[in-house]
Scaffold this motif. Structure first.
Motif, PDB file in Angstrom:
ATOM      1  N   ASN A   1      -3.903 -23.297  12.599  1.00  0.00           N
ATOM      2  CA  ASN A   1      -2.671 -22.579  12.915  1.00  0.00           C
ATOM      3  C   ASN A   1      -2.919 -21.116  13.248  1.00  0.00           C
ATOM      4  O   ASN A   1      -1.981 -20.333  13.306  1.00  0.00           O
ATOM      5  N   ASP A   2      -4.181 -20.756  13.450  1.00  0.00           N
ATOM      6  CA  ASP A   2      -4.522 -19.373  13.779  1.00  0.00           C
ATOM      7  C   ASP A   2      -4.983 -19.317  15.230  1.00  0.00           C
ATOM      8  O   ASP A   2      -6.124 -19.640  15.541  1.00  0.00           O
ATOM      9  N   PRO A   3      -4.069 -18.937  16.137  1.00  0.00           N
ATOM     10  CA  PRO A   3      -4.397 -19.006  17.573  1.00  0.00           C
ATOM     11  C   PRO A   3      -5.606 -18.153  17.939  1.00  0.00           C
ATOM     12  O   PRO A   3      -6.371 -18.516  18.824  1.00  0.00           O
ATOM     13  N   GLU A   4      -5.784 -17.036  17.221  1.00  0.00           N
ATOM     14  CA  GLU A   4      -6.908 -16.146  17.527  1.00  0.00           C
ATOM     15  C   GLU A   4      -8.229 -16.857  17.257  1.00  0.00           C
ATOM     16  O   GLU A   4      -9.156 -16.834  18.069  1.00  0.00           O
ATOM     17  N   VAL A   5      -8.287 -17.517  16.096  1.00  0.00           N
ATOM     18  CA  VAL A   5      -9.507 -18.231  15.723  1.00  0.00           C
ATOM     19  C   VAL A   5      -9.742 -19.406  16.665  1.00  0.00           C
ATOM     20  O   VAL A   5     -10.856 -19.624  17.147  1.00  0.00           O
ATOM     21  N   MET A   6      -8.687 -20.171  16.944  1.00  0.00           N
ATOM     22  CA  MET A   6      -8.856 -21.341  17.792  1.00  0.00           C
ATOM     23  C   MET A   6      -9.302 -20.948  19.195  1.00  0.00           C
ATOM     24  O   MET A   6     -10.113 -21.634  19.817  1.00  0.00           O
ATOM     25  N   ALA A   7      -8.805 -19.797  19.683  1.00  0.00           N
ATOM     26  CA  ALA A   7      -9.226 -19.336  21.001  1.00  0.00           C
ATOM     27  C   ALA A   7     -10.717 -19.018  21.005  1.00  0.00           C
ATOM     28  O   ALA A   7     -11.439 -19.391  21.933  1.00  0.00           O
ATOM     29  N   LEU A   8     -11.175 -18.347  19.945  1.00  0.00           N
ATOM     30  CA  LEU A   8     -12.605 -18.017  19.866  1.00  0.00           C
ATOM     31  C   LEU A   8     -13.447 -19.285  19.787  1.00  0.00           C
ATOM     32  O   LEU A   8     -14.441 -19.434  20.496  1.00  0.00           O
ATOM     33  N   LEU A   9     -13.033 -20.221  18.941  1.00  0.00           N
ATOM     34  CA  LEU A   9     -13.815 -21.448  18.785  1.00  0.00           C
ATOM     35  C   LEU A   9     -13.843 -22.232  20.097  1.00  0.00           C
ATOM     36  O   LEU A   9     -14.868 -22.820  20.454  1.00  0.00           O
ATOM     37  N   GLY A  10     -12.726 -22.216  20.816  1.00  0.00           N
ATOM     38  CA  GLY A  10     -12.689 -22.892  22.115  1.00  0.00           C
ATOM     39  C   GLY A  10     -13.680 -22.265  23.087  1.00  0.00           C
ATOM     40  O   GLY A  10     -14.396 -22.969  23.811  1.00  0.00           O
ATOM     41  N   LYS A  11     -13.727 -20.938  23.101  1.00  0.00           N
ATOM     42  CA  LYS A  11     -14.676 -20.242  23.977  1.00  0.00           C
ATOM     43  C   LYS A  11     -16.104 -20.573  23.609  1.00  0.00           C
ATOM     44  O   LYS A  11     -16.958 -20.778  24.470  1.00  0.00           O
ATOM     45  N   ILE A  12     -16.370 -20.599  22.300  1.00  0.00           N
ATOM     46  CA  ILE A  12     -17.719 -20.891  21.855  1.00  0.00           C
ATOM     47  C   ILE A  12     -18.104 -22.307  22.284  1.00  0.00           C
ATOM     48  O   ILE A  12     -19.196 -22.525  22.801  1.00  0.00           O
TER      49      ILE A  12
ATOM     50  N   GLY B   1     -29.520 -26.675  17.724  1.00  0.00           N
ATOM     51  CA  GLY B   1     -29.051 -27.007  19.063  1.00  0.00           C
ATOM     52  C   GLY B   1     -28.192 -25.924  19.688  1.00  0.00           C
ATOM     53  O   GLY B   1     -27.770 -26.040  20.832  1.00  0.00           O
ATOM     54  N   MET B   2     -27.928 -24.875  18.931  1.00  0.00           N
ATOM     55  CA  MET B   2     -26.982 -23.884  19.398  1.00  0.00           C
ATOM     56  C   MET B   2     -27.702 -22.790  20.167  1.00  0.00           C
ATOM     57  O   MET B   2     -28.556 -22.110  19.610  1.00  0.00           O
ATOM     58  N   ASP B   3     -27.367 -22.632  21.430  1.00  0.00           N
ATOM     59  CA  ASP B   3     -28.031 -21.608  22.237  1.00  0.00           C
ATOM     60  C   ASP B   3     -27.251 -20.313  22.123  1.00  0.00           C
ATOM     61  O   ASP B   3     -26.265 -20.102  22.808  1.00  0.00           O
ATOM     62  N   PHE B   4     -27.721 -19.458  21.223  1.00  0.00           N
ATOM     63  CA  PHE B   4     -26.963 -18.256  20.933  1.00  0.00           C
ATOM     64  C   PHE B   4     -26.895 -17.307  22.116  1.00  0.00           C
ATOM     65  O   PHE B   4     -25.938 -16.586  22.287  1.00  0.00           O
ATOM     66  N   SER B   5     -27.919 -17.339  22.952  1.00  0.00           N
ATOM     67  CA  SER B   5     -27.918 -16.419  24.091  1.00  0.00           C
ATOM     68  C   SER B   5     -26.775 -16.737  25.038  1.00  0.00           C
ATOM     69  O   SER B   5     -26.224 -15.851  25.683  1.00  0.00           O
ATOM     70  N   LYS B   6     -26.378 -18.011  25.118  1.00  0.00           N
ATOM     71  CA  LYS B   6     -25.233 -18.373  25.960  1.00  0.00           C
ATOM     72  C   LYS B   6     -23.968 -17.724  25.419  1.00  0.00           C
ATOM     73  O   LYS B   6     -23.150 -17.220  26.175  1.00  0.00           O
ATOM     74  N   LEU B   7     -23.817 -17.770  24.097  1.00  0.00           N
ATOM     75  CA  LEU B   7     -22.638 -17.149  23.500  1.00  0.00           C
ATOM     76  C   LEU B   7     -22.613 -15.663  23.797  1.00  0.00           C
ATOM     77  O   LEU B   7     -21.586 -15.091  24.111  1.00  0.00           O
ATOM     78  N   MET B   8     -23.784 -15.039  23.660  1.00  0.00           N
ATOM     79  CA  MET B   8     -23.853 -13.599  23.760  1.00  0.00           C
ATOM     80  C   MET B   8     -23.767 -13.120  25.200  1.00  0.00           C
ATOM     81  O   MET B   8     -23.759 -11.935  25.458  1.00  0.00           O
ATOM     82  N   SER B   9     -23.726 -14.052  26.147  1.00  0.00           N
ATOM     83  CA  SER B   9     -23.544 -13.615  27.533  1.00  0.00           C
ATOM     84  C   SER B   9     -22.067 -13.616  27.901  1.00  0.00           C
ATOM     85  O   SER B   9     -21.710 -13.281  29.018  1.00  0.00           O
ATOM     86  N   ASP B  10     -21.210 -14.002  26.974  1.00  0.00           N
ATOM     87  CA  ASP B  10     -19.764 -13.980  27.227  1.00  0.00           C
ATOM     88  C   ASP B  10     -19.147 -12.761  26.542  1.00  0.00           C
ATOM     89  O   ASP B  10     -19.075 -12.710  25.325  1.00  0.00           O
ATOM     90  N   PRO B  11     -18.718 -11.783  27.344  1.00  0.00           N
ATOM     91  CA  PRO B  11     -18.211 -10.531  26.751  1.00  0.00           C
ATOM     92  C   PRO B  11     -17.052 -10.743  25.794  1.00  0.00           C
ATOM     93  O   PRO B  11     -16.924 -10.025  24.811  1.00  0.00           O
ATOM     94  N   SER B  12     -16.213 -11.747  26.059  1.00  0.00           N
ATOM     95  CA  SER B  12     -15.068 -11.934  25.164  1.00  0.00           C
ATOM     96  C   SER B  12     -15.522 -12.454  23.801  1.00  0.00           C
ATOM     97  O   SER B  12     -14.923 -12.142  22.773  1.00  0.00           O
ATOM     98  N   ILE B  13     -16.594 -13.244  23.792  1.00  0.00           N
ATOM     99  CA  ILE B  13     -17.133 -13.719  22.515  1.00  0.00           C
ATOM    100  C   ILE B  13     -17.782 -12.552  21.768  1.00  0.00           C
ATOM    101  O   ILE B  13     -17.569 -12.372  20.572  1.00  0.00           O
ATOM    102  N   ILE B  14     -18.544 -11.743  22.496  1.00  0.00           N
ATOM    103  CA  ILE B  14     -19.167 -10.576  21.857  1.00  0.00           C
ATOM    104  C   ILE B  14     -18.095  -9.700  21.232  1.00  0.00           C
ATOM    105  O   ILE B  14     -18.226  -9.239  20.101  1.00  0.00           O
ATOM    106  N   GLN B  15     -17.011  -9.498  21.969  1.00  0.00           N
ATOM    107  CA  GLN B  15     -15.946  -8.643  21.460  1.00  0.00           C
ATOM    108  C   GLN B  15     -15.329  -9.249  20.200  1.00  0.00           C
ATOM    109  O   GLN B  15     -15.076  -8.550  19.222  1.00  0.00           O
ATOM    110  N   ALA B  16     -15.102 -10.541  20.216  1.00  0.00           N
ATOM    111  CA  ALA B  16     -14.528 -11.199  19.045  1.00  0.00           C
ATOM    112  C   ALA B  16     -15.451 -11.053  17.838  1.00  0.00           C
ATOM    113  O   ALA B  16     -14.989 -10.876  16.711  1.00  0.00           O
ATOM    114  N   MET B  17     -16.755 -11.120  18.081  1.00  0.00           N
ATOM    115  CA  MET B  17     -17.724 -11.027  16.992  1.00  0.00           C
ATOM    116  C   MET B  17     -17.757  -9.634  16.347  1.00  0.00           C
ATOM    117  O   MET B  17     -18.298  -9.470  15.272  1.00  0.00           O
TER     118      MET B  17
END
Length: 80
Positions: A63-74, A23-39
């Motif tokens: 308790n890891d704000p960096e990780v939680m921010a990425l997961l929120g974006k995803i 169910g995961m549309d990877f192309s949607k993730l990869m259209s977000d530059p901040s997600i690409i950068q995190a990856m």
């Protein structure tokens, strides 16, 4: 092309990634530059793969704000 990036399989598409639910549309993730950068960050990639395979693993990172921010974006990229 994206020659020297072992393991990434050349960006869009990212064919060889196990653990991505159908169910995961990877192309949607990869259209977000901040997600690409995190990856680009091996730690984030590791977390992402782990959470794909075991969503309960998110608890480890609460308790890891960096990780939680990425997961929120995803999640918002996925429209959940």
């Amino acid at each position: 092309g994206m020659g020297g990036m072992p393991g990434m399989g050349g960006m869009p598409g990212m064919g060889g990634m196990g653990g991505i639910p159908p169910g995961m549309d990877f192309s949607k993730l990869m259209s977000d530059p901040s997600i690409i950068q995190a990856m680009q960050n091996p730690k984030m990639m590791q977390v992402f793969m782990e959470v794909q395979q075991n969503p309960a693993a998110i608890a480890k990172y609460q308790n890891d704000p960096e990780v939680m921010a990425l997961l929120g974006k995803i999640q918002s990229a996925m429209g959940r």
